[in-house]
Structure formats: C-alpha cells, structure tokens
Design a protein around this motif. Structure first.
Motif, mmCIF file in Angstrom:
data_model
loop_
_atom_site.group_PDB
_atom_site.id
_atom_site.type_symbol
_atom_site.label_atom_id
_atom_site.label_comp_id
_atom_site.label_asym_id
_atom_site.label_seq_id
_atom_site.Cartn_x
_atom_site.Cartn_y
_atom_site.Cartn_z
ATOM 1 N N LYS A 3 -45.393 -28.445 -4.595
ATOM 2 C CA LYS A 3 -45.202 -29.347 -3.347
ATOM 3 C C LYS A 3 -46.727 -29.472 -2.764
ATOM 4 O O LYS A 3 -47.698 -28.980 -3.089
ATOM 5 C CB LYS A 3 -44.489 -28.551 -2.379
ATOM 6 C CG LYS A 3 -42.828 -28.503 -2.827
ATOM 7 C CD LYS A 3 -42.341 -29.928 -2.846
ATOM 8 C CE LYS A 3 -40.722 -29.776 -3.089
ATOM 9 N NZ LYS A 3 -40.197 -30.962 -3.202
ATOM 10 N N MET A 4 -46.642 -30.767 -1.914
ATOM 11 C CA MET A 4 -47.857 -31.256 -1.264
ATOM 12 C C MET A 4 -48.522 -29.986 -0.593
ATOM 13 O O MET A 4 -49.642 -30.038 -0.781
ATOM 14 C CB MET A 4 -47.411 -32.166 -0.280
ATOM 15 C CG MET A 4 -48.649 -32.908 0.304
ATOM 16 S SD MET A 4 -48.760 -34.552 -0.631
ATOM 17 C CE MET A 4 -47.696 -35.549 -0.035
ATOM 18 N N LYS A 5 -47.760 -29.130 0.090
ATOM 19 C CA LYS A 5 -48.665 -27.952 0.488
ATOM 20 C C LYS A 5 -49.462 -27.207 -0.360
ATOM 21 O O LYS A 5 -50.527 -26.714 0.019
ATOM 22 C CB LYS A 5 -47.829 -27.119 1.721
ATOM 23 C CG LYS A 5 -46.722 -26.431 0.809
ATOM 24 C CD LYS A 5 -45.851 -25.421 1.884
ATOM 25 C CE LYS A 5 -44.614 -24.831 1.494
ATOM 26 N NZ LYS A 5 -44.257 -24.728 0.128
ATOM 27 N N ASP A 6 -48.913 -27.316 -1.350
ATOM 28 C CA ASP A 6 -49.563 -26.337 -2.644
ATOM 29 C C ASP A 6 -50.771 -27.201 -3.075
ATOM 30 O O ASP A 6 -51.866 -26.810 -3.354
ATOM 31 C CB ASP A 6 -48.656 -26.101 -3.397
ATOM 32 C CG ASP A 6 -47.682 -25.192 -3.291
ATOM 33 O OD1 ASP A 6 -47.575 -24.454 -2.368
ATOM 34 O OD2 ASP A 6 -46.356 -25.716 -3.880
ATOM 35 N N LEU A 7 -50.588 -28.559 -3.004
ATOM 36 C CA LEU A 7 -51.660 -29.601 -3.626
ATOM 37 C C LEU A 7 -52.859 -29.459 -2.396
ATOM 38 O O LEU A 7 -54.135 -29.995 -2.860
ATOM 39 C CB LEU A 7 -51.351 -30.907 -3.702
ATOM 40 C CG LEU A 7 -49.843 -31.105 -4.839
ATOM 41 C CD1 LEU A 7 -49.599 -32.500 -4.869
ATOM 42 C CD2 LEU A 7 -50.148 -30.445 -6.015
ATOM 43 N N ALA A 8 -52.536 -29.206 -1.162
ATOM 44 C CA ALA A 8 -53.382 -28.941 -0.344
ATOM 45 C C ALA A 8 -54.190 -30.312 0.108
ATOM 46 O O ALA A 8 -55.492 -30.227 0.270
ATOM 47 C CB ALA A 8 -54.351 -27.901 -0.467
ATOM 48 N N ASP A 9 -53.566 -31.462 -0.193
ATOM 49 C CA ASP A 9 -54.321 -32.788 0.108
ATOM 50 C C ASP A 9 -55.307 -32.723 -0.828
ATOM 51 O O ASP A 9 -56.102 -33.649 -0.648
ATOM 52 C CB ASP A 9 -54.678 -32.971 1.638
ATOM 53 C CG ASP A 9 -53.482 -33.206 2.343
ATOM 54 O OD1 ASP A 9 -52.454 -33.527 1.862
ATOM 55 O OD2 ASP A 9 -53.612 -32.826 3.632
ATOM 56 N N ASP A 10 -55.662 -32.076 -1.811
ATOM 57 C CA ASP A 10 -56.498 -32.136 -2.997
ATOM 58 C C ASP A 10 -56.382 -33.126 -3.956
ATOM 59 O O ASP A 10 -56.785 -33.026 -4.914
ATOM 60 C CB ASP A 10 -56.511 -30.544 -3.440
ATOM 61 C CG ASP A 10 -58.252 -30.170 -3.791
ATOM 62 O OD1 ASP A 10 -59.044 -31.236 -3.427
ATOM 63 O OD2 ASP A 10 -58.556 -29.392 -4.475
ATOM 64 N N ILE A 62 -54.643 -38.723 -8.814
ATOM 65 C CA ILE A 62 -55.304 -37.771 -9.677
ATOM 66 C C ILE A 62 -55.567 -36.321 -8.870
ATOM 67 O O ILE A 62 -55.807 -36.326 -7.644
ATOM 68 C CB ILE A 62 -56.910 -38.253 -9.835
ATOM 69 C CG1 ILE A 62 -57.197 -39.422 -10.053
ATOM 70 C CG2 ILE A 62 -57.485 -37.085 -10.860
ATOM 71 C CD1 ILE A 62 -56.716 -40.160 -11.543
ATOM 72 N N TYR A 63 -55.081 -35.359 -9.767
ATOM 73 C CA TYR A 63 -55.161 -33.908 -9.156
ATOM 74 C C TYR A 63 -56.043 -33.090 -9.945
ATOM 75 O O TYR A 63 -55.491 -32.964 -11.224
ATOM 76 C CB TYR A 63 -53.629 -33.362 -8.679
ATOM 77 C CG TYR A 63 -53.666 -32.224 -7.993
ATOM 78 C CD1 TYR A 63 -54.095 -31.683 -6.998
ATOM 79 C CD2 TYR A 63 -53.026 -31.305 -8.664
ATOM 80 C CE1 TYR A 63 -54.152 -30.495 -6.548
ATOM 81 C CE2 TYR A 63 -52.836 -29.736 -8.246
ATOM 82 C CZ TYR A 63 -53.679 -29.558 -7.099
ATOM 83 O OH TYR A 63 -53.436 -28.168 -6.694
ATOM 84 N N LYS A 64 -56.844 -32.156 -9.443
ATOM 85 C CA LYS A 64 -57.605 -31.326 -10.382
ATOM 86 C C LYS A 64 -58.159 -32.264 -12.007
ATOM 87 O O LYS A 64 -57.863 -31.477 -12.931
ATOM 88 C CB LYS A 64 -56.954 -30.189 -10.851
ATOM 89 C CG LYS A 64 -56.720 -29.252 -9.438
ATOM 90 C CD LYS A 64 -56.321 -27.954 -9.783
ATOM 91 C CE LYS A 64 -56.368 -26.990 -8.651
ATOM 92 N NZ LYS A 64 -55.636 -25.746 -8.279
ATOM 93 N N GLY A 65 -58.460 -33.484 -11.779
ATOM 94 C CA GLY A 65 -59.035 -34.089 -12.786
ATOM 95 C C GLY A 65 -58.057 -34.696 -13.764
ATOM 96 O O GLY A 65 -58.287 -35.403 -14.818
#
Ligand SMILES: CC(C)(COP(=O)(O)OP(=O)(O)OC[C@H]1O[C@@H](n2cnc3c(N)ncnc32)[C@H](O)[C@@H]1OP(=O)(O)O)[C@@H](O)C(=O)NCCC(=O)NCCS
Length: 175
Positions: A3-10, A62-65
């Motif tokens: 979920k978004m909160k886990d993605l931390a807007d990253d 893109i998330y963590k590359g």
C-alpha cells in the motif's frame, strides 16, 4: 499487496523511452498471469509497445528502480486505431482525439490508485498537446478499470466488437 503508506511516496512518475521495452513486456506478462479472463486484455506485441515508447507517450511509475505501472497515451491520427472513429466524430474532431491505450499496474502494487493517477497525468499531457477528446476501450467485465475511468470523468458511449471480435465498451471524455 504493497500500500501507498508502505511505498512512503518513494516512487517516481516519468515518461519512458525505448530502454524500458523489456520492463513493459514483463509488466504486461504479469497482468496476464493475474487475469481471471483472457478476454479482459489484448496482448500487445513487442513491436507495438516499442512504437508506443518511441512515437507516442508512455508514462511509468518507478519504485526502487523497477517499473511497477505504466500508461500509454496513443495518437491514432487518421488511422483505424483512433477510437474517435467509433465515436462518430468528424475528421477535425478525430484528429484531436487521443486514446488511452493501455494502463497496467503490477499485481503486487494494486489498490494505490495508480490507474487514476496515470489517467489524470495522461489527460494533462493530452491537453498540453492540444487534444480535445480522450477515448478508451474497456472490456465490459473489467470493473476495476471501468470504475477508475468513470471516476476520472469518462462517460460510456457504446459497446462494440473490436480487436478480432472482442466486445469492448467505448468511453470518452471532452478535455
Ligand atoms: C485495472 C488496474 C490498472 C487497476 O489497478 P489500480 O489502479 O491499482 O486499482 P485501484 O487502486 O483502483 O484498486 C482499488 C481496489 O481494487 C482492487 N483491484 C484493482 N485491480 C484489481 C484486479 N485486477 N483484481 C482484483 N482486485 C483488484 C485493489 O486491490 C483495491 O482493493 P482494496 O480497495 O481492497 O485495496 C489493474 O487491475 C490492472 O493492471 N489490471 C490489468 C490490466 C488492465 O485491465 N488494465 C486496464 C485496461 S486499460
């Protein structure tokens, strides 16, 4: 599912170039692996996706590359790919119609509203380029996608046989 909160807007959202072709193909295969019904989605060839990266506008998340979602804004011009023809528009309006061709969110990252985010970003880009109408086709049983396009202001126009006989709902929005 993350979920978004886990993605931390990253995560980063950016236009993709042809170097992303293999990631696009991988994400498309992920969508087919998690599809209840093969009729929901049309499999695009490598050549078609490459054309989208080079000659159209493909936005990626893109998330963590890694690519976790993408959406394609497709400029059909006066070809049969332009959904404007299905809306019974005149040629001046058809040329100002762009398609949202395909949006895929990796199965592990669904539920974060990424499809709606991509639709809105693609709409902004279409407005910048002078388009007046956005159109898309959605399988009638694709409830998640229908809900998201309707939430973004798209309206149902008609149901039609498209793509080798597959039934599709046609949606559009004046922009
Ligand atoms: C349609 C799609 C892009 C929506 O992804 P999304 O933007 O992450 O979806 P949402 O954020 O609106 O999800 C809302 C809810 O529906 C669930 N959901 C979304 N798509 C789902 C699917 N295909 N199967 C089951 N549940 C799904 C989410 O997990 C979320 O549940 P929650 O509220 O319990 O957390 C995604 O399902 C997908 O990539 N499907 C395959 C390709 C496709 O059909 N594309 C559209 C054709 S243009």
């Amino acid at each position: 599912m993350k979920k978004m909160k886990d993605l931390a807007d990253d995560y980063e959202i950016k236009p993709l170039s042809d170097i992303y072709i293999s990631e696009l193909l991988k994400l498309q295969e992920n969508a087919f692996l998690n599809l209840e019904n093969e009729e929901l989605l049309r499999r695009n060839s490598e050549a078609t996706l490459l054309d989208c990266l080079v000659n159209h506008y493909t936005l990626g998340i893109i998330y963590k590359g890694a690519l976790i979602a993408f959406g394609i804004l497709y400029f059909g011009k006066l070809t049969s790919e332009n959904i404007g023809y299905d809306l019974d528009l005149n040629p001046d309006e058809i040329i100002k119609t762009a398609n949202i061709k395909l949006i895929i969110v990796h199965s592990a990252y669904r539920g974060n509203g990424f499809q709606r985010r991509l639709i809105r970003e693609l709409e902004t880009e279409a407005i910048k380029r002078g388009f007046k109408t956005l159109a898309c086709t959605i399988a009638p049983e694709n409830f998640y996608s229908i809900r998201n396009f309707e939430a973004c202001g798209f309206g149902f126009c008609k149901q039609k046989q498209k793509y080798n006989g597959l039934i599709r709902n046609i949606y559009s929005k004046k922009i």
